[in-house]
Every structure is written in C-alpha cells, then in structure tokens.
Design a protein around this motif. Structure first.
Motif, PDB file in Angstrom:
ATOM      1  N   LEU A   4       0.855  -1.180   0.000  1.00 20.39           N
ATOM      2  CA  LEU A   4       0.000   0.000   0.000  1.00 20.39           C
ATOM      3  C   LEU A   4       0.890   1.229   0.000  1.00 20.39           C
ATOM      4  N   LYS A   5       0.522   2.204  -0.847  1.00 15.22           N
ATOM      5  CA  LYS A   5       1.173   3.507  -0.777  1.00 15.22           C
ATOM      6  C   LYS A   5       0.148   4.523  -0.323  1.00 15.22           C
ATOM      7  N   LEU A   6       0.538   5.312   0.659  1.00 17.70           N
ATOM      8  CA  LEU A   6      -0.336   6.355   1.174  1.00 17.70           C
ATOM      9  C   LEU A   6       0.311   7.706   0.931  1.00 17.70           C
ATOM     10  N   HIS A   7      -0.490   8.658   0.471  1.00 14.36           N
ATOM     11  CA  HIS A   7      -0.028  10.047   0.386  1.00 14.36           C
ATOM     12  C   HIS A   7      -0.521  10.748   1.646  1.00 14.36           C
ATOM     13  N   SER A  21       5.806   5.823  11.016  1.00  9.08           N
ATOM     14  CA  SER A  21       6.452   4.544  10.735  1.00  9.08           C
ATOM     15  C   SER A  21       6.314   3.589  11.917  1.00  9.08           C
ATOM     16  N   GLN A  22       6.484   4.146  13.114  1.00  6.56           N
ATOM     17  CA  GLN A  22       6.362   3.356  14.346  1.00  6.56           C
ATOM     18  C   GLN A  22       4.943   2.820  14.514  1.00  6.56           C
ATOM     19  N   VAL A  23       3.967   3.694  14.306  1.00  9.06           N
ATOM     20  CA  VAL A  23       2.558   3.291  14.439  1.00  9.06           C
ATOM     21  C   VAL A  23       2.230   2.153  13.474  1.00  9.06           C
ATOM     22  N   LEU A  24       2.612   2.342  12.221  1.00 14.11           N
ATOM     23  CA  LEU A  24       2.271   1.332  11.207  1.00 14.11           C
ATOM     24  C   LEU A  24       3.010   0.025  11.440  1.00 14.11           C
ATOM     25  N   SER A  25       4.290   0.118  11.749  1.00 15.32           N
ATOM     26  CA  SER A  25       5.084  -1.109  11.818  1.00 15.32           C
ATOM     27  C   SER A  25       4.751  -1.966  13.029  1.00 15.32           C
ATOM     28  N   THR A  26       4.101  -1.367  14.040  1.00 15.26           N
ATOM     29  CA  THR A  26       3.719  -2.169  15.204  1.00 15.26           C
ATOM     30  C   THR A  26       2.313  -2.762  15.069  1.00 15.26           C
ATOM     31  N   MET A  27       1.622  -2.457  13.974  1.00 14.87           N
ATOM     32  CA  MET A  27       0.287  -3.041  13.772  1.00 14.87           C
ATOM     33  C   MET A  27       0.388  -4.500  13.347  1.00 14.87           C
ATOM     34  N   ALA A  28      -0.547  -5.300  13.834  1.00 14.72           N
ATOM     35  CA  ALA A  28      -0.589  -6.710  13.449  1.00 14.72           C
ATOM     36  C   ALA A  28      -0.745  -6.825  11.941  1.00 14.72           C
ATOM     37  N   GLY A  29       0.043  -7.676  11.336  1.00 18.33           N
ATOM     38  CA  GLY A  29      -0.065  -7.916   9.902  1.00 18.33           C
ATOM     39  C   GLY A  29       0.860  -7.071   9.052  1.00 18.33           C
ATOM     40  N   VAL A  30       1.510  -6.081   9.674  1.00 16.89           N
ATOM     41  CA  VAL A  30       2.411  -5.221   8.903  1.00 16.89           C
ATOM     42  C   VAL A  30       3.824  -5.785   8.966  1.00 16.89           C
ATOM     43  N   HIS A  43       5.063   3.683   2.449  1.00 21.68           N
ATOM     44  CA  HIS A  43       5.040   2.436   1.696  1.00 21.68           C
ATOM     45  C   HIS A  43       4.943   1.310   2.719  1.00 21.68           C
ATOM     46  N   VAL A  44       3.834   0.605   2.662  1.00 23.60           N
ATOM     47  CA  VAL A  44       3.562  -0.424   3.663  1.00 23.60           C
ATOM     48  C   VAL A  44       3.439  -1.782   3.001  1.00 23.60           C
ATOM     49  N   VAL A  45       4.127  -2.750   3.551  1.00 25.12           N
ATOM     50  CA  VAL A  45       3.990  -4.142   3.108  1.00 25.12           C
ATOM     51  C   VAL A  45       3.244  -4.873   4.215  1.00 25.12           C
ATOM     52  N   TYR A  46       2.131  -5.514   3.850  1.00 26.49           N
ATOM     53  CA  TYR A  46       1.262  -6.082   4.886  1.00 26.49           C
ATOM     54  C   TYR A  46       0.584  -7.359   4.396  1.00 26.49           C
ATOM     55  N   ASP A  47       0.044  -8.080   5.367  1.00 28.35           N
ATOM     56  CA  ASP A  47      -0.700  -9.308   5.089  1.00 28.35           C
ATOM     57  C   ASP A  47      -2.191  -8.976   5.044  1.00 28.35           C
ATOM     58  N   ALA A  48      -2.775  -9.058   3.865  1.00 27.82           N
ATOM     59  CA  ALA A  48      -4.176  -8.666   3.681  1.00 27.82           C
ATOM     60  C   ALA A  48      -5.148  -9.558   4.451  1.00 27.82           C
ATOM     61  N   ALA A  49      -4.699 -10.719   4.893  1.00 25.73           N
ATOM     62  CA  ALA A  49      -5.567 -11.590   5.688  1.00 25.73           C
ATOM     63  C   ALA A  49      -5.699 -11.077   7.118  1.00 25.73           C
ATOM     64  N   THR A  50      -4.785 -10.201   7.526  1.00 25.54           N
ATOM     65  CA  THR A  50      -4.739  -9.733   8.914  1.00 25.54           C
ATOM     66  C   THR A  50      -5.204  -8.293   9.063  1.00 25.54           C
ATOM     67  N   VAL A  51      -4.842  -7.453   8.111  1.00 23.30           N
ATOM     68  CA  VAL A  51      -5.138  -6.024   8.238  1.00 23.30           C
ATOM     69  C   VAL A  51      -5.534  -5.474   6.869  1.00 23.30           C
ATOM     70  N   LEU A  56      -5.100   0.584   7.924  1.00 21.45           N
ATOM     71  CA  LEU A  56      -3.774   1.221   7.890  1.00 21.45           C
ATOM     72  C   LEU A  56      -3.925   2.731   7.752  1.00 21.45           C
ATOM     73  N   ALA A  57      -4.783   3.161   6.841  1.00 23.17           N
ATOM     74  CA  ALA A  57      -5.001   4.597   6.639  1.00 23.17           C
ATOM     75  C   ALA A  57      -5.603   5.223   7.900  1.00 23.17           C
ATOM     76  N   ALA A  58      -6.534   4.508   8.541  1.00 20.98           N
ATOM     77  CA  ALA A  58      -7.182   5.036   9.747  1.00 20.98           C
ATOM     78  C   ALA A  58      -6.170   5.228  10.869  1.00 20.98           C
ATOM     79  N   ALA A  59      -5.184   4.353  10.960  1.00 19.54           N
ATOM     80  CA  ALA A  59      -4.164   4.481  12.001  1.00 19.54           C
ATOM     81  C   ALA A  59      -3.333   5.745  11.804  1.00 19.54           C
TER      82      ALA A  59
END
Ligand code: 9UX
Length: 71
Positions: A4-7, A21-30, A43-51, A56-59
């Motif tokens: 996912l890319k977020l602007h 970066s800290q907020v996103l990277s500590t989320m489950a599935g990231v 730029h976020v790499v994540y598991d779509a089955a988990t999150v 991600l955008a809401a966080a």
C-alpha cells in the motif's frame, strides 16, 4: 504480502515520519513500513488476511495526520 502507498499530509519534520512509521510497523499484519517526509508517502507491506488498507489509513489519521490518497 500486499503493498500500500499512502499520500500523507501534515508531516512537519522527520520525527513525524518516524512516529507514523512506528505506528504502522507495530500493527498486526504489517511486515514493513517506510515513511518519507520528502515525498509525503508511506510504503507499507502487509498481510491482507490480517489487516486492511482502510485500517492502515485510519491508524495514520488517528496519529494526527491526513491521508489524501492511497493506492
Ligand atoms: Mo517534531 Mo514532527 O515535534 O511533529 S515530530 S514537527
């Protein structure tokens, strides 16, 4: 893994980028989250089955920033 890319608007300094970066990277599935102050992008790499992209955008919004686009 999905990507996912977020602007993001509202980052004033490198500390802002680090905190997002800290907020996103500590989320489950990231698995990784890189945030660039210069390009205003995350730029976020994540598991779509988990999150979801919406979660991600809401966080980022909860952390006090504005997500203006995602892809
Ligand atoms: Mo420094 Mo960025 O306080 O908010 S982290 S401007």
């Amino acid at each position: 893994m999905s990507e996912l890319k977020l602007h993001i608007e509202g980052m004033s300094c490198g500390g802002c980028a680090n905190s997002i970066s800290q907020v996103l990277s500590t989320m489950a599935g990231v698995s990784s989250a890189e945030v660039s102050l210069e390009s205003k992008q995350a730029h976020v790499v994540y598991d779509a089955a988990t999150v979801s992209p919406e979660e991600l955008a809401a966080a980022v919004v909860d952390a006090g920033f504005e997500v203006v686009a995602s892809e």
